[in-house]
Design a protein around this motif. Structure first.
Motif, mmCIF file in Angstrom:
data_model
loop_
_atom_site.group_PDB
_atom_site.id
_atom_site.type_symbol
_atom_site.label_atom_id
_atom_site.label_comp_id
_atom_site.label_asym_id
_atom_site.label_seq_id
_atom_site.Cartn_x
_atom_site.Cartn_y
_atom_site.Cartn_z
ATOM 1 N N GLY A 153 0.776 -1.227 0.000
ATOM 2 C CA GLY A 153 0.000 0.000 0.000
ATOM 3 C C GLY A 153 0.811 1.281 0.000
ATOM 4 N N PRO A 154 0.148 2.429 -0.066
ATOM 5 C CA PRO A 154 0.831 3.716 -0.178
ATOM 6 C C PRO A 154 1.467 4.151 1.133
ATOM 7 C CG PRO A 154 -1.517 4.068 0.052
ATOM 8 C CD PRO A 154 -1.321 2.586 -0.061
ATOM 9 N N ILE A 155 2.423 5.067 1.028
ATOM 10 C CA ILE A 155 3.063 5.669 2.196
ATOM 11 C C ILE A 155 3.652 7.009 1.764
ATOM 12 C CG2 ILE A 155 5.227 4.441 1.714
ATOM 13 C CD1 ILE A 155 5.759 4.413 4.743
ATOM 14 N N HIS A 156 3.530 8.017 2.607
ATOM 15 C CA HIS A 156 4.195 9.294 2.357
ATOM 16 C C HIS A 156 5.708 9.056 2.431
ATOM 17 C CE1 HIS A 156 0.445 11.686 3.009
ATOM 18 N NE2 HIS A 156 0.162 10.706 3.856
ATOM 19 N N MET A 157 6.451 9.524 1.429
ATOM 20 C CA MET A 157 7.881 9.243 1.384
ATOM 21 C C MET A 157 8.690 10.501 1.084
ATOM 22 S SD MET A 157 10.421 7.210 1.699
ATOM 23 C CE MET A 157 9.590 5.620 1.853
ATOM 24 N N LEU A 158 9.721 10.740 1.899
ATOM 25 C CA LEU A 158 10.653 11.848 1.717
ATOM 26 C C LEU A 158 12.058 11.285 1.543
ATOM 27 C CD1 LEU A 158 11.620 14.855 1.949
ATOM 28 C CD2 LEU A 158 11.658 14.513 4.431
ATOM 29 N N GLN A 159 12.739 11.695 0.484
ATOM 30 C CA GLN A 159 14.131 11.330 0.248
ATOM 31 C C GLN A 159 14.992 12.588 0.249
ATOM 32 O OE1 GLN A 159 14.043 7.473 -2.793
ATOM 33 N NE2 GLN A 159 14.699 9.446 -3.525
ATOM 34 N N VAL A 160 16.164 12.510 0.878
ATOM 35 C CA VAL A 160 17.146 13.580 0.818
ATOM 36 C C VAL A 160 18.485 12.933 0.477
ATOM 37 C CG1 VAL A 160 18.289 15.457 2.035
ATOM 38 C CG2 VAL A 160 15.898 14.917 2.553
ATOM 39 N N CYS A 161 19.072 13.332 -0.643
ATOM 40 C CA CYS A 161 20.315 12.715 -1.121
ATOM 41 C C CYS A 161 21.307 13.786 -1.559
ATOM 42 C CB CYS A 161 20.035 11.783 -2.302
ATOM 43 S SG CYS A 161 18.919 10.403 -1.919
ATOM 44 N N GLY A 162 22.579 13.517 -1.342
ATOM 45 C CA GLY A 162 23.643 14.424 -1.767
ATOM 46 C C GLY A 162 24.095 14.098 -3.178
ATOM 47 N N VAL A 163 24.109 15.094 -4.043
ATOM 48 C CA VAL A 163 24.477 14.868 -5.439
ATOM 49 C C VAL A 163 25.919 14.369 -5.558
ATOM 50 C CG1 VAL A 163 24.798 16.007 -7.679
ATOM 51 C CG2 VAL A 163 22.789 16.547 -6.283
ATOM 52 N N ASN A 164 26.787 14.756 -4.628
ATOM 53 C CA ASN A 164 28.190 14.357 -4.671
ATOM 54 C C ASN A 164 28.481 13.134 -3.805
ATOM 55 O OD1 ASN A 164 28.633 16.524 -6.350
ATOM 56 N ND2 ASN A 164 29.563 17.823 -4.782
ATOM 57 N N ASP A 165 27.462 12.380 -3.473
ATOM 58 C CA ASP A 165 27.638 11.206 -2.610
ATOM 59 C C ASP A 165 28.540 10.173 -3.294
ATOM 60 O OD1 ASP A 165 27.312 8.954 -0.940
ATOM 61 O OD2 ASP A 165 25.259 9.542 -0.441
ATOM 62 N N ASP A 166 29.641 9.815 -2.638
ATOM 63 C CA ASP A 166 30.527 8.803 -3.197
ATOM 64 C C ASP A 166 30.373 7.448 -2.502
ATOM 65 O OD1 ASP A 166 31.630 9.442 -0.768
ATOM 66 O OD2 ASP A 166 33.662 9.782 -1.501
ATOM 67 N N ILE A 167 29.381 7.349 -1.613
ATOM 68 C CA ILE A 167 29.064 6.077 -0.954
ATOM 69 C C ILE A 167 27.873 5.419 -1.640
ATOM 70 C CG2 ILE A 167 28.429 4.944 1.212
ATOM 71 C CD1 ILE A 167 31.192 6.184 1.305
ATOM 72 N N ILE A 168 26.781 6.162 -1.720
ATOM 73 C CA ILE A 168 25.575 5.726 -2.447
ATOM 74 C C ILE A 168 25.406 6.697 -3.610
ATOM 75 C CG2 ILE A 168 23.120 5.193 -2.326
ATOM 76 C CD1 ILE A 168 24.837 3.475 -0.480
ATOM 77 N N PRO A 169 25.805 6.329 -4.830
ATOM 78 C CA PRO A 169 25.859 7.288 -5.940
ATOM 79 C C PRO A 169 24.491 7.873 -6.289
ATOM 80 C CG PRO A 169 26.179 5.032 -6.734
ATOM 81 C CD PRO A 169 26.232 4.972 -5.239
ATOM 82 N N TYR A 170 24.425 9.204 -6.281
ATOM 83 C CA TYR A 170 23.169 9.907 -6.573
ATOM 84 C C TYR A 170 22.625 9.515 -7.934
ATOM 85 C CZ TYR A 170 19.878 13.844 -6.925
ATOM 86 O OH TYR A 170 18.740 14.619 -7.053
ATOM 87 N N HIS A 171 23.513 9.368 -8.915
ATOM 88 C CA HIS A 171 23.085 9.088 -10.280
ATOM 89 C C HIS A 171 22.909 7.592 -10.539
ATOM 90 C CE1 HIS A 171 24.784 13.187 -10.579
ATOM 91 N NE2 HIS A 171 23.739 13.360 -11.367
ATOM 92 N N GLY A 172 22.958 6.819 -9.488
ATOM 93 C CA GLY A 172 22.696 5.391 -9.610
ATOM 94 C C GLY A 172 23.922 4.586 -9.979
ATOM 95 N N GLY A 173 23.745 3.263 -9.951
ATOM 96 C CA GLY A 173 24.836 2.374 -10.297
ATOM 97 C C GLY A 173 25.399 1.674 -9.075
ATOM 98 N N LEU A 174 26.513 1.003 -9.284
ATOM 99 C CA LEU A 174 27.114 0.176 -8.240
ATOM 100 C C LEU A 174 27.835 1.019 -7.199
ATOM 101 C CD1 LEU A 174 27.886 -2.686 -7.198
ATOM 102 C CD2 LEU A 174 29.924 -2.521 -8.651
ATOM 103 N N SER A 175 27.558 0.726 -5.934
ATOM 104 C CA SER A 175 28.297 1.318 -4.828
ATOM 105 C C SER A 175 29.402 0.355 -4.427
ATOM 106 C CB SER A 175 27.378 1.563 -3.625
ATOM 107 O OG SER A 175 28.137 1.788 -2.452
ATOM 108 N N SER A 176 30.648 0.793 -4.554
ATOM 109 C CA SER A 176 31.767 -0.058 -4.171
ATOM 110 C C SER A 176 31.831 -0.240 -2.660
ATOM 111 C CB SER A 176 33.084 0.538 -4.679
ATOM 112 O OG SER A 176 33.280 1.839 -4.148
#
Length: 222
Positions: free
Chosen positions: A96-119
């Motif tokens: 079912g539905p849920i209110h969702m808020l995401q906050v991400c850093g564009v320069n994140d080198d741990i969890i890549p903002y633009h997607g893909g594999l996180s080393s």
């Protein structure tokens, strides 16, 4: 969660309750809710005796847990907020539905903002903005989203298709990496693209929760 290599075990995509890691994580959260609400009955009763109003917030690995819970057990919470971790590649909301808020850093080198594999996490992730869009599609929000530009980031807001319907908000912070909490108290409303005073990033989360609680979805009792 205690962070990299010492965080939640989030299972494998596609998520399913038959995965022992997923089942154990959800069972732990449900047991914790039951224990807390048994010790503090006022929380179970909720405001005006209308039932519990619960929120899930997490950072990094904790945000991964928020994403997992929102996908598989959204009825546990009125709203979720995830800092510095979006949906994993192929991970999709399943209930079912849920209110969702995401906050991400564009320069994140741990969890890549633009997607893909996180080393670091050794897992692949969706583009952060695509992740928010997936939540909006799942919640059947109105499209396109409202987009506001601030000096520090871009704010995307998808409104519910009906009054009080589940919303999705995504904030992409420019010049910020994985350490969102380190800058949380420094960011002003105007920098975040907010048109009214909320109290910066932490205020954005609080106002998001308040709006969700104003028309909460029914939550199960324990």
């Amino acid at each position: 969660a205690r962070g990299l290599h010492r965080g939640w075990t989030l299972g494998e995509v596609p998520l399913c309750m038959s995965d022992p890691q997923v089942a154990a994580a959800i069972s732990f959260v449900e047991s914790m809710i039951k224990d807390v609400e048994a010790r503090v009955p006022q929380l179970a009763a909720g405001p005006n005796q209308s039932g519990a109003v619960r929120f899930a917030h997490g950072f990094s690995a904790g945000a991964g847990m928020v994403q997992l819970l929102a996908c598989l057990r959204p009825a546990l919470f009125v709203a979720g907020s995830a800092f510095a971790t979006q949906l994993r590649e192929g991970q999709r909301p399943q209930s079912g539905p849920i209110h969702m808020l995401q906050v991400c850093g564009v320069n994140d080198d741990i969890i890549p903002y633009h997607g893909g594999l996180s080393s670091h996490a050794r897992k692949s992730f969706e583009h952060a903005e695509r992740s928010a869009q997936l939540w909006a599609e799942h919640n059947q929000c109105k499209v396109p989203p409202a987009v506001r530009q601030g000096a520090a980031g871009t704010l995307f807001s998808w409104e519910g298709s009906a009054a009080g319907g589940p919303r999705v908000v995504h904030l992409g912070l420019r010049e910020v990496g994985h350490g969102i909490l380190a800058v949380a108290r420094q960011l002003e409303d105007a920098e975040l693209g907010l048109s009214q005073s909320t109290g910066g990033l932490l205020g954005l989360v609080w106002e998001f929760y308040r709006a969700a609680a104003a028309a909460p979805l029914a939550l199960p009792a324990f």
